[in-house]
Design an enzyme around this catalytic site. Structure first.
Site, PDB file in Angstrom:
ATOM      1  N   LYS A  56     -49.772  21.059  22.897  1.00 44.47           N
ATOM      2  CA  LYS A  56     -49.169  21.002  21.558  1.00 44.47           C
ATOM      3  C   LYS A  56     -49.415  19.612  20.981  1.00 44.47           C
ATOM      4  CE  LYS A  56     -44.784  22.804  19.813  1.00 44.47           C
ATOM      5  NZ  LYS A  56     -43.374  22.948  20.191  1.00 44.47           N
TER       6      LYS A  56
HETATM    7  C1  E4P Z   1     -41.554  24.860  17.841  1.00 41.51           C
HETATM    8  O1  E4P Z   1     -42.454  24.903  18.643  1.00 41.51           O
HETATM    9  C2  E4P Z   1     -40.430  23.925  17.899  1.00 41.51           C
HETATM   10  O2  E4P Z   1     -40.197  23.627  19.255  1.00 41.51           O
HETATM   11  C3  E4P Z   1     -39.150  24.476  17.358  1.00 41.51           C
HETATM   12  O3  E4P Z   1     -39.285  25.782  16.858  1.00 41.51           O
HETATM   13  C4  E4P Z   1     -38.376  23.552  16.506  1.00 41.51           C
HETATM   14  O4  E4P Z   1     -37.202  24.184  16.094  1.00 41.51           O
HETATM   15  P1  E4P Z   1     -35.925  23.398  15.509  1.00 41.51           P
HETATM   16  O5  E4P Z   1     -36.210  23.062  14.097  1.00 41.51           O
HETATM   17  O6  E4P Z   1     -34.813  24.386  15.648  1.00 41.51           O
HETATM   18  O7  E4P Z   1     -35.748  22.186  16.377  1.00 41.51           O
END
Ligand code: E4P
Length: 216
Positions: free
Chosen positions: A83
């Site tokens: 990522k």
């Molecule tokens: C995506 O890969 C992120 O880890 C995640 O969806 C972020 O979500 P949040 O805005 O609830 O922290």
């Protein structure tokens, strides 16, 4: 639509994997911190539980640093998906890694133009953050809609991984629009199974069944 769990909690991942409905997992540095676990150790463990992609995020901000971290992460398991953030260095890293056959999830996407760039960089997944978009006075679903349209216009193979999902309506809207994947916290995924009329229906059927005195 594929279902990914947005968590680094092993017990939750095991529970969801046992339903047979879990297609992958996404983590981020905040979720790793929340788990209190060692990043490498917990990522290896998650990769052994699910067959699908498990996103592990780099923390370096420069291309060379990202490549170095990706090298360490991709050795953990075959289903690790690297990522990277949606920055110039992130997309440069994306291009290099996918060119090498490594899965890449480009994260922190907040505009359709950013998603267009990620697709051009060969991303396996683009992660538009719906909830955080909503929090800032924009419509997160418009973002998903625009990306779907653009990707279909040019037949980009990058999968739309709808992220920052907060509730069932987000899931429903993503399915309507045609997001390829959604990643949500375990509580949101478990909430999808629930309906008050299902519970009430079971209660009524069991009460009537008891009156028959029969067994199966
Ligand atoms: C995506 O890969 C992120 O880890 C995640 O969806 C972020 O979500 P949040 O805005 O609830 O922290």
């Amino acid at each position: 639509m594929k279902f990914f769990a947005d968590t680094a909690e092993i017990a939750d991942i095991k529970e969801l994997a046992a339903t047979g409905l879990l297609d992958g997992v996404t983590t981020n540095p905040s979720l790793i911190a929340k788990s209190g676990r060692d990043f490498m150790e917990v990522t290896r463990e998650i990769c052994a539980i699910v067959d699908g992609p498990v996103s592990a995020e780099v923390v370096a901000l420069d291309h060379e640093g990202m490549m170095r971290e990706a090298e360490v992460l991709r050795k953990l398991a075959d289903n690790v998906c690297i990522k990277v953030p949606l920055t110039i260095d992130g997309l440069k890293t994306c291009k290099a890694l996918t060119g090498d056959g490594t899965m890449v999830n480009v994260t922190l996407c907040f505009s359709a133009n950013q998603a267009l760039l990620a697709a051009k960089a060969g991303a396996s997944f683009i992660s538009p953050f719906i909830g955080r978009h909503d929090d800032n006075g924009f419509d997160g679903m418009d973002l998903i809609r625009d990306i779907r349209l653009i990707y279909d216009n040019y037949n980009f193979q990058t999968e739309i991984l709808a992220a920052s999902i907060r509730h069932g309506v987000h899931v429903l809207e993503c399915a309507r629009i045609g997001a390829d994947v959604m990643t949500a916290p375990p509580a949101v995924i478990k909430g999808l199974f629930k309906h008050v009329l299902t519970d009430k229906g079971i209660e009524g059927f069991l009460a009537d069944w008891a009156k028959t005195g029969q067994t199966i």
